[in-house]
Design an enzyme around this catalytic site. Structure first.
Site, PDB file in Angstrom:
ATOM      1  N   ASP A 100      22.553   6.268 -13.459  1.00 18.30           N
ATOM      2  CA  ASP A 100      22.269   7.587 -14.016  1.00 18.30           C
ATOM      3  C   ASP A 100      23.505   8.473 -13.837  1.00 18.30           C
ATOM      4  O   ASP A 100      23.921   8.740 -12.706  1.00 18.30           O
ATOM      5  CB  ASP A 100      21.050   8.180 -13.282  1.00 18.30           C
ATOM      6  N   TYR A 104      23.983  21.882 -27.898  1.00 17.36           N
ATOM      7  CA  TYR A 104      24.987  20.826 -27.767  1.00 17.36           C
ATOM      8  C   TYR A 104      26.400  21.407 -27.843  1.00 17.36           C
ATOM      9  O   TYR A 104      27.257  21.104 -27.011  1.00 17.36           O
ATOM     10  CB  TYR A 104      24.734  19.828 -28.901  1.00 17.36           C
TER      11      TYR A 104
HETATM   12  P1  NAD Z   1      24.375   7.876 -27.941  1.00 16.61           P
HETATM   13  O1  NAD Z   1      23.223   8.784 -27.858  1.00 16.61           O
HETATM   14  O2  NAD Z   1      24.386   6.811 -28.973  1.00 16.61           O
HETATM   15  O3  NAD Z   1      24.593   7.172 -26.530  1.00 16.61           O
HETATM   16  C1  NAD Z   1      24.483   7.863 -25.315  1.00 16.61           C
HETATM   17  C2  NAD Z   1      24.103   6.865 -24.241  1.00 16.61           C
HETATM   18  O4  NAD Z   1      23.950   7.576 -23.020  1.00 16.61           O
HETATM   19  C3  NAD Z   1      22.772   6.158 -24.508  1.00 16.61           C
HETATM   20  O5  NAD Z   1      22.952   4.762 -24.429  1.00 16.61           O
HETATM   21  C4  NAD Z   1      21.841   6.668 -23.413  1.00 16.61           C
HETATM   22  O6  NAD Z   1      20.927   5.698 -22.949  1.00 16.61           O
HETATM   23  C5  NAD Z   1      22.844   7.028 -22.341  1.00 16.61           C
HETATM   24  N1  NAD Z   1      22.325   7.997 -21.388  1.00 16.61           N
HETATM   25  C6  NAD Z   1      21.464   9.022 -21.585  1.00 16.61           C
HETATM   26  N2  NAD Z   1      21.223   9.664 -20.435  1.00 16.61           N
HETATM   27  C7  NAD Z   1      21.931   9.019 -19.480  1.00 16.61           C
HETATM   28  C8  NAD Z   1      22.089   9.210 -18.093  1.00 16.61           C
HETATM   29  N3  NAD Z   1      21.454  10.192 -17.417  1.00 16.61           N
HETATM   30  N4  NAD Z   1      22.897   8.372 -17.417  1.00 16.61           N
HETATM   31  C9  NAD Z   1      23.543   7.365 -18.052  1.00 16.61           C
HETATM   32  N5  NAD Z   1      23.432   7.127 -19.378  1.00 16.61           N
HETATM   33  C10 NAD Z   1      22.636   7.958 -20.077  1.00 16.61           C
HETATM   34  O7  NAD Z   1      25.683   8.790 -28.064  1.00 16.61           O
HETATM   35  P2  NAD Z   1      27.091   8.417 -28.725  1.00 16.61           P
HETATM   36  O8  NAD Z   1      27.013   8.733 -30.153  1.00 16.61           O
HETATM   37  O9  NAD Z   1      27.527   7.084 -28.289  1.00 16.61           O
HETATM   38  O10 NAD Z   1      27.999   9.554 -28.070  1.00 16.61           O
HETATM   39  C11 NAD Z   1      28.812   9.329 -26.929  1.00 16.61           C
HETATM   40  C12 NAD Z   1      29.593  10.606 -26.647  1.00 16.61           C
HETATM   41  O11 NAD Z   1      30.369  10.975 -27.804  1.00 16.61           O
HETATM   42  C13 NAD Z   1      28.721  11.831 -26.345  1.00 16.61           C
HETATM   43  O12 NAD Z   1      29.373  12.658 -25.414  1.00 16.61           O
HETATM   44  C14 NAD Z   1      28.656  12.532 -27.674  1.00 16.61           C
HETATM   45  O13 NAD Z   1      28.423  13.909 -27.503  1.00 16.61           O
HETATM   46  C15 NAD Z   1      30.048  12.285 -28.210  1.00 16.61           C
HETATM   47  N6  NAD Z   1      30.120  12.427 -29.679  1.00 16.61           N
HETATM   48  C16 NAD Z   1      29.490  11.518 -30.503  1.00 16.61           C
HETATM   49  C17 NAD Z   1      29.579  11.669 -31.886  1.00 16.61           C
HETATM   50  C18 NAD Z   1      28.932  10.679 -32.834  1.00 16.61           C
HETATM   51  O14 NAD Z   1      28.986  10.870 -34.049  1.00 16.61           O
HETATM   52  N7  NAD Z   1      28.336   9.604 -32.355  1.00 16.61           N
HETATM   53  C19 NAD Z   1      30.299  12.741 -32.426  1.00 16.61           C
HETATM   54  C20 NAD Z   1      30.882  13.657 -31.569  1.00 16.61           C
HETATM   55  C21 NAD Z   1      30.823  13.475 -30.188  1.00 16.61           C
END
Ligand code: NAD
Length: 314
Positions: free
Chosen positions: A53, A143
């Site tokens: 976590d 966010y």
């Molecule tokens: P996602 O939601 O696909 O993955 C996030 C992961 O974090 C999930 O696997 C979830 O199980 C895990 N998670 C949730 N709570 C948790 C905790 N307490 N401890 C450990 N793991 C936990 O998100 P993503 O799209 O892979 O995004 C990753 C990062 O990139 C984030 O910071 C997001 O804000 C940023 N981001 C993503 C996008 C996009 O288009 N995907 C765009 C801009 C920024």
């Protein structure tokens, strides 16, 4: 030689592909994936995994000590659309996980951090076209507020404690290997699945909502390039603007219709329209190009071809 790496939130849309790329580049044994849930088979079978976590400092510290971790990629977060439903949970996860890794680096237990920001740091008063690095930022989403605060804290920890934290403001990311996790640009992945499975798609954004987007391969390459850049080249310690392509849902539909002529899209904007309306349409990433040589490779036609070819195959 590359020292061990820990990825927090490794089972999400970006973490899954980032983990696989880091493992193929540096060796599976030194890239430790972690998340609060298990990931897909490819990820789980390719190297070490810990249920972890990201809001639990002691638990992260234990894993860092056990594997002698040197770098942490923090990918755990609650994304834009979901965060509007659970504001306090989003703030807690997005901020506390960041403080945990910043404090580990401040206490010299790790030496480098990657933390992603987002185009959501901008807000309705930001100029929309070719949005520059330093402009007015008044994010209007939970966010976006968490990402802006995160950027300020990253820069603060760099200036005050010398923490080597590196960051980019990802645009909406498009990938075929993992589904997106509750963001406002998720339509740009769903649309390909629906085009192939059902021949039609109901889009939750209006047809003329133009947003900055990027193909996942470009995003992973940018992330690793930034992390490998010599420290003296990096001038921005909040987060770098990162650009690639910009388009609206109608243009995306047209690019798919070149491959699937009968594909139909209807538009039924929901609460995510308001979030999208507060974000830029295109990004000026001059600083990333100048400081660490960023150049994107995928435009919309190339992305559409990659997405359809790979989804058909798998
Ligand atoms: P996602 O939601 O696909 O993955 C996030 C992961 O974090 C999930 O696997 C979830 O199980 C895990 N998670 C949730 N709570 C948790 C905790 N307490 N401890 C450990 N793991 C936990 O998100 P993503 O799209 O892979 O995004 C990753 C990062 O990139 C984030 O910071 C997001 O804000 C940023 N981001 C993503 C996008 C996009 O288009 N995907 C765009 C801009 C920024």
């Amino acid at each position: 030689m590359q020292k061990p790496i820990l990825i927090l939130g490794a089972c999400g849309q970006i973490g899954t592909e980032l983990t696989m790329e880091l493992r193929s580049k540096y060796g599976s044994d030194i890239v430790v994936a972690s998340d609060i849930r298990e990931g897909n088979d490819t990820l789980m079978e390719s190297g070490p995994f810990e249920l972890l976590d990201a809001t639990n400092y002691e638990a992260i510290e234990d894993v860092v000590m056990h594997y002698e971790i040197d770098e942490v990629y923090l990918m755990a977060a609650m994304l834009s659309a979901t965060a509007e439903k659970f504001p306090m949970r989003a703030w807690n996860l997005n901020m506390n996980s960041l403080f945990n890794v910043l404090n580990l680096a401040k206490d010299k237990k790790i030496s480098k951090i990657f933390w992603p920001s987002s185009i959501a740091v901008f807000g309705p008063n930001t100029p929309k076209e070719n949005t520059a690095q330093n402009v007015i930022m008044e994010p209007s989403t939970v966010y976006g507020i968490s990402k802006q605060a995160g950027e300020r804290w990253c820069e603060y920890y760099f200036n005050k404690y010398g923490v080597d934290v590196r960051s980019v403001r990802y645009p909406g990311l498009i990938s075929w290997k993992t589904m997106p996790g509750g963001g406002t640009t998720d339509y740009a992945v769903e649309i390909y699945h629906k085009a192939l499975e059902e021949g039609e798609y109901k889009c939750f954004l209006d047809k003329d909502t133009k947003l900055p987007m990027m193909y996942m391969d470009d995003a992973i390459r940018a992330t690793i390039n930034l992390m490998e850049s010599p420290v003296e080249n990096l001038k921005i310690r909040s987060s770098y603007n990162l650009g690639s392509m910009s388009f609206n849902p109608e243009e995306m539909a047209q690019s798919i219709q070149k491959h699937i002529p009968d594909f139909k899209v209807t538009y039924a904007p929901d609460f995510r329209q308001q979030i999208a309306d507060s974000w830029p349409s295109s990004i000026d990433d001059t600083n990333a190009r100048k400081d660490w040589g960023w150049v994107p490779e995928f435009d919309l036609p190339a992305t559409t071809k990659e997405m359809l070819d790979n989804l058909r195959k798998h």
